[in-house]
Design a protein around this motif. Structure first.
Motif, PDB file in Angstrom:
ATOM      1  N   GLN A   7     -12.273  28.778 -12.728  1.00 19.47           N
ATOM      2  CA  GLN A   7     -11.197  28.380 -11.889  1.00 19.47           C
ATOM      3  C   GLN A   7     -10.070  27.553 -13.268  1.00 19.47           C
ATOM      4  N   THR A  50      -3.861  25.739  -9.207  1.00 17.92           N
ATOM      5  CA  THR A  50      -5.258  26.225  -8.840  1.00 17.92           C
ATOM      6  C   THR A  50      -5.938  24.892  -8.586  1.00 17.92           C
ATOM      7  N   SER A  58     -11.008  33.615 -16.525  1.00 17.95           N
ATOM      8  CA  SER A  58     -11.155  33.908 -14.987  1.00 17.95           C
ATOM      9  C   SER A  58     -12.337  34.882 -14.814  1.00 17.95           C
TER      10      SER A  58
END
Length: 490
Positions: A270, A279, A265
Motif C-alpha cells: 500500500q 492511501t 503496488s
C-alpha cells in the motif's frame, strides 16, 4: 541561538562598505552548455564577468533538484543538514504544520512552507548580510527587502503555467517578475541580492538541456545581469557591484520512465505517494523528486527513524528486487548514523564511513566482498573533504562519499534512498510535462553545475556550499557559523 548568529553577521567592522553582491541562479543550466554559449558570443555580459574571474565546474548537493539544491548557496549547508532532504519527503516525526498526510511536495502549494521547514538555528545569507533582496528564490528567509515572485498573484500565474506544462508561459511570467526585481534592486541598492531564473530548467525538461530554446532562455540570465549593471552605473555605484552566477543542478537526457509507484503496488504494498495521498494503511511512503531520485519510507506509521539492520528482515527482498530493475542506478541505506551502505546491481556493495565532524570530518570507503558500487577503484580511507571530492571526480557519481553520508542517515530521509540509472527517471505518471531531460540523481551529469565568478580565487571551488562562506569574505562579514563549504577567497 538565532540572535547570536545575526549579531555575528551584522556586527563586523564593515558589513556594507562599497561592495555589493548580486548572485544569479541559472536554474538547470548545464556547465557545458553555458561554456558553449559563452564561446559563441551569445552571452556578452557573462563573458565579461568570465574575463575578470573565471568559469568553474563544481558539484551541487544530492538530491540534485531545485529547492534542496538552493540550500548550499543560500545557507552554506547541504540540504539534508538543514531539514530539506528532497523536493518531496515524508514527515515521519509528524512535526510539520499544514502537512496533509505528513507529506511535503515543494512542487505545489507546499512551496509556501520552505522557509519554515528549514532548521531555524541555521542562518541564511540574507540573515547574515543586510539589507538583502530575493527574487524568484526557493529560499528567502531573512531577506529584508522581501521576495519578489512569491505573492499570491505570481503564484497563481506561475502555478497555472506549471501544471499545464506550458514552459513558454512560465518564461513570460518569470520575465515580468525579473523586471519587478530589477526595479526594487535599483531603488534599494541591497548589499546582497539573489535572483533565480528558472526558465532554462523548465524548458530543459520539455525540450532537452542543450536545446535551442534552452540556450535562448540562458540569454535571460545575461540580460538580467546587464540591466542590473546598467542601473548601478546610472546611479553611480557600479564599481562596487560584484556579480556571481551559479547553477543548482545539471540535466541529462531521459528516455525511460519507471513507474516505481506501480511496481511497489504490484508487490502487494500500500503506497502513499504524490499526488494521491489518501492511501489508508500505507506500508510505504514513496517520495520522488527531480524525477531521478526517491525516498522510500518503510512502515510510515513508525514515528522515528531506525537503521537498516532492524528493517532488513522484512524489507531486504524488496531492496534486492528493486536493485534488479534497469531503472535503478544506486540504492543506499543507513546502517548507523555514521555508516551508509551503497548497492549497485553490477558493481556490488560498499560502506561509506564518516568520522569526526565539521571540517575535521574524514571519509572511508570500504568494499564488501570486492564490491565497488561508486566505481572509485577500490577501498579508500581517511579522506578529507577535498580528497573525497577528488576521489569521485572521474567516477559516474560526483561527490558521492560526502553526499550519501550526509543525506541517507539524516532524520528526514527515507529508509531506502534511490538514485536512478542513466537514461531513466522514477515517476512515469502525474507529471504535467513529459520529460525528455531529468535531474535529481547522483549521476555526475546531473550533479555538476557552473560557477561564474567576476574575480580571482585563491583556492579552486569544489561545491555549491563554498558560495556562502566566500560571499561573506567578499563582503567582509565575519561570523562563527559552521558551514559545510569553505571559502574560495582565502
Amino acid at each position: 541561538m538565532g540572535s547570536t548568529w545575526k549579531l555575528a553577521g551584522l556586527m563586523s567592522d564593515d558589513t556594507t562598505g562599497t561592495t555589493r553582491l548580486l548572485l544569479v541562479v541559472a536554474d538547470g543550466v548545464r556547465p557545458d552548455v553555458l561554456s558553449e554559449e559563452l564561446e559563441r558570443g551569445n552571452l556578452p555580459t557573462m563573458a565579461r564577468l568570465r574575463e575578470k574571474g573565471g568559469l568553474h565546474t563544481i558539484s551541487t548537493s544530492f538530491p540534485s533538484v531545485t529547492g534542496p539544491a538552493y540550500a548550499p548557496f543560500v545557507m552554506g549547508r547541504h540540504p539534508a543538514s538543514v531539514g530539506m532532504p528532497g523536493l518531496r519527503w515524508f514527515d515521519r516525526a509528524r512535526s510539520l504544520p499544514w502537512s496533509y498526510a505528513q507529506a511535503r511536495s515543494y512542487s505545489g502549494v507546499d512551496i509556501w512552507h520552505v522557509d519554515g521547514d528549514l532548521d531555524p538555528r541555521s542562518p541564511t545569507l540574507y540573515d547574515l548580510v543586510q539589507p538583502s533582496l530575493a527574487g524568484l528564490m526557493m529560499i528567502a528567509r531573512g531577506a529584508t527587502h522581501g521576495r519578489v515572485g512569491r505573492g499570491i498573484v505570481w503564484s497563481l500565474r506561475a502555478g497555472w503555467a506549471h501544471f499545464r506544462g506550458d514552459a513558454r508561459a512560465w518564461r513570460r511570467v518569470e520575465q515580468a517578475a525579473v523586471a519587478e526585481f530589477l526595479r526594487r534592486f535599483t531603488r534599494t541598492r541591497p548589499t546582497l541580492s539573489m535572483l533565480g531564473i528558472l526558465s532554462p530548467d523548465k524548458l530543459a525538461h520539455a525540450f532537452g538541456g542543450d536545446s535551442t530554446i534552452v540556450r535562448t532562455a540562458i540569454q535571460d540570465v545575461d540580460t538580467a545581469i546587464a540591466r542590473a549593471q546598467a542601473s548601478a552605473t546610472a546611479d553611480g555605484w557600479a564599481d562596487g557591484l560584484r556579480v556571481w552566477v551559479v547553477g543548482d543542478h545539471g540535466h541529462a537526457p531521459v528516455s525511460d520512465h519507471e513507474d516505481l509507484h506501480g511496481w511497489l503496488s504490484s508487490r502487494g504494498h500500500q503506497v502513499l505517494a504524490h499526488p494521491k495521498l489518501g492511501t489508508r494503511g500505507a506500508d510505504v511512503a514513496l517520495m520522488v523528486g527531480g524525477n531521478a531520485m526517491g525516498h522510500l519510507y518503510l512502515d510510515p506509521a513508525r514515528r522515528s527513524r531506525t537503521w537498516w539492520p532492524s528493517l532488513s528482515s522484512r524489507w531486504q527482498s524488496t531492496l534486492t528486487a528493486m536493485l534488479e530493475r534497469p531503472s535503478i542506478g544506486l540504492l543506499a541505506v543507513a546502517m548507523s548514523a555514521n555508516t551508509v551502505r551503497v548497492f549497485h546491481r553490477d558493481h556490488g556493495g560498499a560502506d561509506i564511513v564518516r568520522s569526526h565532524a565539521g571540517h575535521d570530518a574524514r571519509w572511508s570507503y570500504q568494499s564488501i566482498a570486492g564490491g565497488d558500487p561508486l566505481q572509485l577503484g577500490g577501498s579508500l580511507s581517511d579522506l578529507d573533504a577535498d580528497d573525497a571530492w577528488l576521489a569521485g571526480a572521474a567516477s559516474p557519481y560526483a561527490d558521492a562519499l560526502v553526499q550519501l553520508s550526509t543525506l541517507v542517515p539524516s532524520p528526514r530521509a527515507g529508509d531506502i534512498v534511490v538514485s536512478a540509472a542513466s537514461g531513466w527517471d522514477l515517476r512515469a505518471r502525474y507529471e504535467p510535462t513529459p520529460h525528455v531531460s531529468t535531474h535529481g540523481a547522483l549521476l555526475r551529469e546531473q550533479m555538476l553545475v557552473p560557477l561564474l565568478i567576476d574575480g580571482p580565487v585563491t583556492r579552486v571551488p569544489l561545491r555549491t556550499t563554498d558560495v556562502v562562506p566566500s560571499a561573506l569574505d567578499l563582503l567582509r562579514v565575519t561570523c562563527e557559523v559552521p558551514f559545510d563549504g569553505r571559502s574560495f577567497l582565502r
